[in-house]
Design a protein around this motif. Structure first.
Motif, PDB file in Angstrom:
ATOM      1  N   GLY A  36      32.944  41.385  47.262  1.00 57.31           N
ATOM      2  CA  GLY A  36      33.822  42.110  46.346  1.00 57.31           C
ATOM      3  C   GLY A  36      33.108  42.699  45.146  1.00 57.31           C
ATOM      4  O   GLY A  36      33.589  42.593  44.013  1.00 57.31           O
TER       5      GLY A  36
ATOM      6  N   LEU B 127      32.172  44.867  42.246  1.00 56.38           N
ATOM      7  CA  LEU B 127      32.918  45.850  41.470  1.00 56.38           C
ATOM      8  C   LEU B 127      32.183  47.182  41.474  1.00 56.38           C
ATOM      9  O   LEU B 127      30.969  47.239  41.245  1.00 56.38           O
ATOM     10  CB  LEU B 127      33.092  45.372  40.030  1.00 56.38           C
ATOM     11  CG  LEU B 127      34.238  44.392  39.760  1.00 56.38           C
ATOM     12  CD1 LEU B 127      34.132  43.843  38.339  1.00 56.38           C
ATOM     13  CD2 LEU B 127      35.587  45.063  39.959  1.00 56.38           C
TER      14      LEU B 127
ATOM     15  N   SER C  45      43.116  40.222  41.419  1.00 60.55           N
ATOM     16  CA  SER C  45      41.872  39.921  40.711  1.00 60.55           C
ATOM     17  C   SER C  45      40.687  40.186  41.630  1.00 60.55           C
ATOM     18  O   SER C  45      40.802  40.161  42.861  1.00 60.55           O
ATOM     19  CB  SER C  45      41.850  38.459  40.271  1.00 60.55           C
ATOM     20  OG  SER C  45      41.719  37.598  41.395  1.00 60.55           O
ATOM     21  N   ASN C  46      39.527  40.392  41.021  1.00 63.55           N
ATOM     22  CA  ASN C  46      38.346  40.629  41.828  1.00 63.55           C
ATOM     23  C   ASN C  46      38.009  39.411  42.686  1.00 63.55           C
ATOM     24  O   ASN C  46      37.541  39.540  43.818  1.00 63.55           O
ATOM     25  CB  ASN C  46      37.161  40.981  40.924  1.00 63.55           C
ATOM     26  CG  ASN C  46      36.043  41.653  41.689  1.00 63.55           C
ATOM     27  OD1 ASN C  46      36.238  42.719  42.242  1.00 63.55           O
ATOM     28  ND2 ASN C  46      34.880  41.019  41.726  1.00 63.55           N
TER      29      ASN C  46
ATOM     30  N   VAL D  51      35.013  46.761  45.557  1.00 61.17           N
ATOM     31  CA  VAL D  51      36.305  46.928  44.888  1.00 61.17           C
ATOM     32  C   VAL D  51      36.163  48.102  43.934  1.00 61.17           C
ATOM     33  O   VAL D  51      35.492  48.012  42.904  1.00 61.17           O
ATOM     34  CB  VAL D  51      36.724  45.659  44.133  1.00 61.17           C
ATOM     35  CG1 VAL D  51      38.109  45.847  43.514  1.00 61.17           C
ATOM     36  CG2 VAL D  51      36.728  44.451  45.073  1.00 61.17           C
TER      37      VAL D  51
END
Length: 289
Positions: free
Chosen positions: A18, A20, A219-220, A231
């Motif tokens: 995930g 960012l 949430s991440n 994400v």
């Protein structure tokens, strides 16, 4: 041997943790993203269109626009760059040319989508999509055109809004078989759909969170637990910049304090630091007579 940007991106994608992925509309935003410690940058077609033309994401951006922005951002930061090339700017042969141009401009990966021209933002209504076979032809052309095996192809489908979730998944499986390295199913509309995706498609996947959009903003940590590789927050920086400009300029118009002490603007010193003025000052000294 130094790892290439593409190899770094492949490592991040294959980790499925995930990561960012903030979006940048220009080199200044990319500089801020890099300084804050993010590991990759997404060059947003919507962001380029909004900032460069002051127009909505309705397919106004062309190949030269995104290639020029990519080249400028590549010079400004040392991070992997995932570049939005909309529908590839034509048919499969055009896509082949687009990949050559984007790889030469410094992209580490491209995102190509299956909308009909003119495309629309993935969270707009009124979208239409091309046939699966036509899109698979574009993906194959993109894979054939790349010179480096570390140049990644991300295939996006907007079929969720047109034909429903199950049909969109079927498209993603076809895109994976055609050679896409990363799959991007745009605009899932529930947590249940998000949870199902990593179990239905083997290829690494990106989830796109649009502030005010259709996909639940979890949430991440939750996205990482689900198994998403990336994400994406494509235009958080842009929306924050619009808000910041409106706030500061409204204060200026009404006669309020907009000095460095006001908290409404970055300091002059900080502005120069972000754009690396000290670095260029040192260069000037190095090459002075």
């Amino acid at each position: 041997m130094t790892q290439t940007h593409g190899a770094k991106l492949r490592r991040l994608v294959e980790a499925r943790k995930g990561t960012l992925l903030p979006g940048a509309a220009n080199a200044l935003a990319a500089r801020v993203i890099e300084e804050l410690g993010f590991e990759a940058v997404y060059i947003s077609g919507a962001g380029v269109t909004n900032t460069w033309f002051g127009m909505p994401d309705h397919g106004f951006m062309g190949l030269s626009d995104i290639a020029n922005h990519t080249a400028a951002i590549r010079d400004a930061v040392d991070l992997p760059l995932i570049c939005d090339i909309d529908t590839g700017f034509g048919n499969a042969v055009n896509v082949y040319h687009t990949i050559r141009v984007m790889e030469r401009a410094g992209a580490s990966a491209v995102q190509i989508e299956d909308q009909v021209n003119p495309k629309r933002c993935g969270h707009f209504s009124g979208k239409a999509i091309i046939g699966t076979d036509e899109m698979c032809g574009k993906i194959k052309a993109a894979a054939d055109a790349r010179r480096s095996e570390d140049f990644l192809i991300m295939a996006r489908t907007d079929a969720r809004a047109v034909d429903g979730f199950d049909a969109a998944v079927e498209r993603c499986l076809a895109f994976e078989a055609a050679g896409a390295d990363i799959i991007f199913l745009e605009a899932p509309e529930s947590v249940e759909e998000l949870r199902r995706l990593p179990n239905l498609i083997k290829a690494p996947q990106l989830v796109n969170i649009v502030v005010g959009g259709k996909t639940p903003a979890l949430s991440n940590a939750e996205f990482a637990e689900m198994g998403f590789s990336l994400v994406l927050y494509a235009n958080v920086a842009l929306q924050a910049a619009i808000h910041g400009m409106q706030t500061a300029l409204s204060a200026l118009k009404s006669g309020q304090d907009v000095s460095e002490a006001s908290g409404l603007v970055a300091s002059f010193k900080e502005r120069q630091r972000v754009v690396r003025k000290p670095y260029f000052d040192e260069l000037e000294k190095t090459y002075a007579d």
